[in-house]
Scaffold this motif. Sequence first.
Motif, PDB file in Angstrom:
ATOM      1  N   VAL A 133       0.853  -1.193   0.000  1.00  0.00           N
ATOM      2  CA  VAL A 133       0.000   0.000   0.000  1.00  0.00           C
ATOM      3  C   VAL A 133       0.887   1.240   0.000  1.00  0.00           C
ATOM      4  O   VAL A 133       1.650   1.475   0.940  1.00  0.00           O
ATOM      5  N   THR A 134       0.830   2.007  -1.069  1.00  0.00           N
ATOM      6  CA  THR A 134       1.518   3.297  -1.124  1.00  0.00           C
ATOM      7  C   THR A 134       0.468   4.392  -1.284  1.00  0.00           C
ATOM      8  O   THR A 134      -0.624   4.142  -1.812  1.00  0.00           O
ATOM      9  N   THR A 135       0.819   5.593  -0.838  1.00  0.00           N
ATOM     10  CA  THR A 135      -0.133   6.699  -0.931  1.00  0.00           C
ATOM     11  C   THR A 135      -0.543   6.947  -2.378  1.00  0.00           C
ATOM     12  O   THR A 135      -1.726   7.106  -2.686  1.00  0.00           O
ATOM     13  N   GLY A 136       0.449   6.966  -3.276  1.00  0.00           N
ATOM     14  CA  GLY A 136       0.159   7.247  -4.684  1.00  0.00           C
ATOM     15  C   GLY A 136      -0.777   6.227  -5.303  1.00  0.00           C
ATOM     16  O   GLY A 136      -1.761   6.581  -5.967  1.00  0.00           O
ATOM     17  N   ASP A 137      -0.478   4.936  -5.054  1.00  0.00           N
ATOM     18  CA  ASP A 137      -1.332   3.875  -5.609  1.00  0.00           C
ATOM     19  C   ASP A 137      -2.742   3.947  -5.025  1.00  0.00           C
ATOM     20  O   ASP A 137      -3.731   3.756  -5.732  1.00  0.00           O
ATOM     21  N   ALA A 138      -2.822   4.201  -3.705  1.00  0.00           N
ATOM     22  CA  ALA A 138      -4.124   4.266  -3.050  1.00  0.00           C
ATOM     23  C   ALA A 138      -4.958   5.425  -3.610  1.00  0.00           C
ATOM     24  O   ALA A 138      -6.169   5.289  -3.830  1.00  0.00           O
ATOM     25  N   LEU A 139      -4.308   6.561  -3.847  1.00  0.00           N
ATOM     26  CA  LEU A 139      -5.028   7.713  -4.408  1.00  0.00           C
ATOM     27  C   LEU A 139      -5.512   7.422  -5.825  1.00  0.00           C
ATOM     28  O   LEU A 139      -6.648   7.745  -6.187  1.00  0.00           O
ATOM     29  N   PRO A 168     -10.196  12.809  -4.491  1.00  0.00           N
ATOM     30  CA  PRO A 168      -8.782  13.013  -4.829  1.00  0.00           C
ATOM     31  C   PRO A 168      -8.601  13.556  -6.245  1.00  0.00           C
ATOM     32  O   PRO A 168      -7.729  14.385  -6.491  1.00  0.00           O
ATOM     33  N   ARG A 169      -9.466  13.070  -7.181  1.00  0.00           N
ATOM     34  CA  ARG A 169      -9.337  13.508  -8.573  1.00  0.00           C
ATOM     35  C   ARG A 169      -9.427  15.031  -8.678  1.00  0.00           C
ATOM     36  O   ARG A 169      -8.692  15.658  -9.458  1.00  0.00           O
ATOM     37  N   SER A 170     -10.311  15.652  -7.901  1.00  0.00           N
ATOM     38  CA  SER A 170     -10.509  17.098  -8.013  1.00  0.00           C
ATOM     39  C   SER A 170      -9.234  17.864  -7.687  1.00  0.00           C
ATOM     40  O   SER A 170      -8.950  18.904  -8.292  1.00  0.00           O
ATOM     41  N   ILE A 195      -8.372   7.831   2.223  1.00  0.00           N
ATOM     42  CA  ILE A 195      -8.018   6.888   1.159  1.00  0.00           C
ATOM     43  C   ILE A 195      -7.149   5.764   1.710  1.00  0.00           C
ATOM     44  O   ILE A 195      -7.342   4.582   1.394  1.00  0.00           O
ATOM     45  N   VAL A 196      -6.162   6.119   2.536  1.00  0.00           N
ATOM     46  CA  VAL A 196      -5.281   5.105   3.116  1.00  0.00           C
ATOM     47  C   VAL A 196      -6.081   4.164   4.015  1.00  0.00           C
ATOM     48  O   VAL A 196      -5.895   2.941   3.984  1.00  0.00           O
ATOM     49  N   GLU A 197      -6.990   4.722   4.808  1.00  0.00           N
ATOM     50  CA  GLU A 197      -7.802   3.878   5.681  1.00  0.00           C
ATOM     51  C   GLU A 197      -8.626   2.886   4.870  1.00  0.00           C
ATOM     52  O   GLU A 197      -8.743   1.710   5.229  1.00  0.00           O
ATOM     53  N   GLU A 198      -9.180   3.335   3.756  1.00  0.00           N
ATOM     54  CA  GLU A 198      -9.947   2.446   2.878  1.00  0.00           C
ATOM     55  C   GLU A 198      -9.061   1.315   2.346  1.00  0.00           C
ATOM     56  O   GLU A 198      -9.455   0.140   2.330  1.00  0.00           O
ATOM     57  N   ALA A 199      -7.833   1.655   1.925  1.00  0.00           N
ATOM     58  CA  ALA A 199      -6.904   0.650   1.381  1.00  0.00           C
ATOM     59  C   ALA A 199      -6.507  -0.368   2.443  1.00  0.00           C
ATOM     60  O   ALA A 199      -6.427  -1.568   2.170  1.00  0.00           O
ATOM     61  N   LEU A 200      -6.259   0.099   3.666  1.00  0.00           N
ATOM     62  CA  LEU A 200      -5.832  -0.803   4.738  1.00  0.00           C
ATOM     63  C   LEU A 200      -6.982  -1.695   5.192  1.00  0.00           C
ATOM     64  O   LEU A 200      -6.781  -2.870   5.502  1.00  0.00           O
ATOM     65  N   THR A 201      -8.180  -1.137   5.227  1.00  0.00           N
ATOM     66  CA  THR A 201      -9.342  -1.902   5.685  1.00  0.00           C
ATOM     67  C   THR A 201      -9.639  -3.071   4.754  1.00  0.00           C
ATOM     68  O   THR A 201     -10.081  -4.135   5.191  1.00  0.00           O
ATOM     69  N   SER A 202      -9.377  -2.879   3.464  1.00  0.00           N
ATOM     70  CA  SER A 202      -9.697  -3.927   2.487  1.00  0.00           C
ATOM     71  C   SER A 202      -8.564  -4.932   2.303  1.00  0.00           C
ATOM     72  O   SER A 202      -8.697  -5.882   1.530  1.00  0.00           O
ATOM     73  N   ALA A 203      -7.447  -4.750   3.023  1.00  0.00           N
ATOM     74  CA  ALA A 203      -6.297  -5.655   2.892  1.00  0.00           C
ATOM     75  C   ALA A 203      -6.211  -6.580   4.104  1.00  0.00           C
ATOM     76  O   ALA A 203      -6.357  -6.137   5.243  1.00  0.00           O
ATOM     77  N   ASP A 204      -5.982  -7.885   3.845  1.00  0.00           N
ATOM     78  CA  ASP A 204      -5.812  -8.829   4.957  1.00  0.00           C
ATOM     79  C   ASP A 204      -4.485  -8.563   5.680  1.00  0.00           C
ATOM     80  O   ASP A 204      -4.392  -8.617   6.895  1.00  0.00           O
ATOM     81  N   GLY A 205      -3.458  -8.329   4.915  1.00  0.00           N
ATOM     82  CA  GLY A 205      -2.158  -7.949   5.457  1.00  0.00           C
ATOM     83  C   GLY A 205      -1.549  -6.927   4.525  1.00  0.00           C
ATOM     84  O   GLY A 205      -1.951  -6.821   3.360  1.00  0.00           O
ATOM     85  N   PHE A 206      -0.596  -6.131   5.011  1.00  0.00           N
ATOM     86  CA  PHE A 206      -0.059  -5.075   4.147  1.00  0.00           C
ATOM     87  C   PHE A 206       1.342  -4.672   4.582  1.00  0.00           C
ATOM     88  O   PHE A 206       1.753  -4.900   5.726  1.00  0.00           O
ATOM     89  N   VAL A 207       2.057  -4.075   3.635  1.00  0.00           N
ATOM     90  CA  VAL A 207       3.241  -3.287   3.950  1.00  0.00           C
ATOM     91  C   VAL A 207       2.924  -1.876   3.469  1.00  0.00           C
ATOM     92  O   VAL A 207       2.617  -1.645   2.299  1.00  0.00           O
TER      93      VAL A 207
END
Length: 210
Positions: A32-38, A51-53, A69-81
């Motif tokens: 999970v990176t900020t750029g990818d999550a955005l 974010p698009r705006s 956005i980061v919270e959404e990405a982390l919530t949907s991941a079972d495990g992450f870096v």
Amino acid sequence: MSQPHILLLGAPGAGKGTQSSRIVEAFDVEHVTTGDALRANKDMETEYGTPRSFMEAGELVPDPVVNAIVEEALTSADGFVLDGYPRNLEQAEELDGMTDLDLVAYLNVAEEELVERLTGRRVCSECGTNFHIKFNQPAVQGVCDECGGDLIQRDDDTEETVRERLRVFRENTEPVIEFYRERGQLVEIDGEGTPDEVWGKLKTAIEAAQ
């Protein structure tokens, strides 16, 4: 073995991308990176807008939107870096309420080593493959091994720009490192060896944290 929740900290050039890829492969977690999550959630509605705006206006995406956005990405991941977030103390405090971390690992590399790594990087102007004038030389100087394109130095890899990037990192992110150090959560990894040497230490730290 359960899928770990890992935060990887380090300055530009410390090797976060390289080590994150190995973590993903070894522990079957999401990177999970900020750029990818955005980019993946650029149309997600927040009370501050999407974010698009901000991205289309060429503006920095404000912290509250990044946090959501980061919270959404982390919530949907079972495990992450998690790599590239939190960038400041306020984001670190927000992250504290989003998830429990198994490991906060800091790749510690001296500034002169970082400067050498970043200023020596060369990128193929055609296919984007990375090389290095010292650590990963092409077969023919200035020519990409993959496609034969010209190797160039990116504008943000000049020494002046690199030192400014490192100054900004120290100013914004060193308080984050101290935040985790004071709480006894920080594990420092010597990031100055070969990628394999660094990986050996990092893998041991992850396994010990589970």
